[in-house]
Design an enzyme around this catalytic site. Structure first.
Site, PDB file in Angstrom:
ATOM      1  N   PRO A   2       0.832  -1.218   0.000  1.00 25.22           N
ATOM      2  CA  PRO A   2       0.000   0.000   0.000  1.00 25.22           C
ATOM      3  C   PRO A   2       0.858   1.256   0.000  1.00 25.22           C
ATOM      4  O   PRO A   2       1.849   1.338   0.713  1.00 25.22           O
ATOM      5  CB  PRO A   2      -0.806  -0.110   1.295  1.00 25.22           C
ATOM      6  CG  PRO A   2      -0.072  -1.090   2.140  1.00 25.22           C
ATOM      7  CD  PRO A   2       0.677  -1.993   1.220  1.00 25.22           C
ATOM      8  N   GLU A   3       0.485   2.218  -0.828  1.00 23.50           N
ATOM      9  CA  GLU A   3       1.158   3.525  -0.820  1.00 23.50           C
ATOM     10  C   GLU A   3       0.238   4.550  -0.157  1.00 23.50           C
ATOM     11  O   GLU A   3      -0.864   4.221   0.282  1.00 23.50           O
ATOM     12  CB  GLU A   3       1.545   3.922  -2.244  1.00 23.50           C
ATOM     13  CG  GLU A   3       2.676   3.046  -2.790  1.00 23.50           C
ATOM     14  CD  GLU A   3       3.597   3.807  -3.741  1.00 23.50           C
ATOM     15  OE1 GLU A   3       3.696   5.041  -3.634  1.00 23.50           O
ATOM     16  OE2 GLU A   3       4.204   3.152  -4.602  1.00 23.50           O
ATOM     17  N   LYS A 155      22.731  17.738  -3.220  1.00 24.89           N
ATOM     18  CA  LYS A 155      22.550  16.272  -3.205  1.00 24.89           C
ATOM     19  C   LYS A 155      22.906  15.678  -4.565  1.00 24.89           C
ATOM     20  O   LYS A 155      22.352  16.064  -5.581  1.00 24.89           O
ATOM     21  CB  LYS A 155      21.097  15.923  -2.868  1.00 24.89           C
ATOM     22  CG  LYS A 155      20.843  15.790  -1.389  1.00 24.89           C
ATOM     23  CD  LYS A 155      19.656  14.861  -1.139  1.00 24.89           C
ATOM     24  CE  LYS A 155      19.466  14.541   0.320  1.00 24.89           C
ATOM     25  NZ  LYS A 155      20.593  13.881   0.934  1.00 24.89           N
TER      26      LYS A 155
END
Ligand SMILES: [Zn+2]
Length: 279
Positions: A2-3, A155
């Site tokens: 599940p997201e 990053k």
């Protein structure tokens, strides 16, 4: 797995049946899932009134009378199943059962047991070790172009990995990151430090729109967020790129002009994208 939108629809389904109700019986059927289940949990839940629900990342928090919150995570394969009370019913792999004063029975079924259950004081929810380090919720204004730009500055990881980093933004998983990057026309392989600026301006609203549309799809396809089977949440949803390797994307005319949606593996997970239109 599940997201966030699935967890949100599961939570709304739980709220529809549980908010304002009293739990007349609770049962915990094992000592642990992914982590130990607190001792005395069933006793604490029995007789409690359910006050409200909140989602944080993919955790569901159920606030009960007496000042505690039950925290629930569905893990890889956890499901919440709801139905009328039937005393003879035995469900396999059902680890938590709640029965309400309206005669509903709600069970947590999780054969693989990667889910978790915990109990904490409601006013200490955000200090819980699993929640304390999380970044902002993607659907709040705290997840802004300014926040994302600051978090990505310098990053050198791919943007795909950065968006999956729960400290940068909470609750995003593989599917919705692929979808949002497609919509924002950004390659999942692009280095994160090149995102601040115009790309962040495109990306932040697309992350939000992708999630909002998926949650709306869950709400419109399910009555009270319950499937005919009694399972809460989950719904059919058409992805634009996820799982569509080799197909033409909606922006491209398809072969022979376009090679179709590509799949690459990044950090062990599949990324789906359209190379000509995602840069
Ligand atoms: Zn395309």
């Amino acid at each position: 797995m599940p997201e966030l939108p699935e967890v949100e629809t599961v939570m709304r389904g739980l709220a529809a049946r549980l908010e304002g109700r009293t739990i007349v019986r609770a049962a915990v059927n094992r000592a642990d899932l992914r982590w130990p289940i607190p001792m005395g949990l069933a006793k604490r839940l029995t007789g409690a009134r359910v006050l409200s629900f909140r989602r944080r990342a993919k955790y569901i928090l159920m606030r009960i009378s007496g000042g505690d919150s039950l925290m629930l995570h569905l893990g890889m394969s956890g499901r919440m199943v709801i139905g009328p009370l039937n005393p003879n019913e035995v469900t396999l792999h059902e680890h938590l059962v709640l029965e309400t004063d309206e005669g509903w029975r709600i069970g947590l079924v999780d054969p693989r047991r990667f889910g978790s259950l915990d109990l904490m004081p409601t006013d200490r929810e955000d200090a819980h070790p699993l929640l304390a380090g999380l970044g902002p919720e993607p659907l709040t204004e705290n997840f802004s172009v300014g926040h994302l730009s600051a978090a990505l500055a310098g990053k050198r990881t791919p943007i795909k990995a950065a968006l999956l980093d729960q400290r940068i933004v909470a609750g995003l998983g593989n599917i919705y990151v692929c979808e949002a990057l497609f919509r924002a026309r950004i390659s999942p392989r692009r280095l994160a430090h090149t995102i601040p600026g115009a790309r962040a301006q495109r990306l932040v609203p697309e992350v939000k729109a992708t999630l909002i549309e998926a949650i709306a799809a869950g709400g419109s396809s399910l009555r009270d967020y319950v499937q005919p089977s009694g399972e809460l949440g989950y719904f059919q949803h058409a992805w634009k790129v996820y799982g569509r390797e080799g197909e033409a994307c909606e922006r491209c005319p398809g072969p022979p002009g376009c090679l179709g949606i590509r799949r690459v593996v990044q950090s062990g997970r599949s990324s789906f994208y359209c190379a000509p239109t995602q840069r």
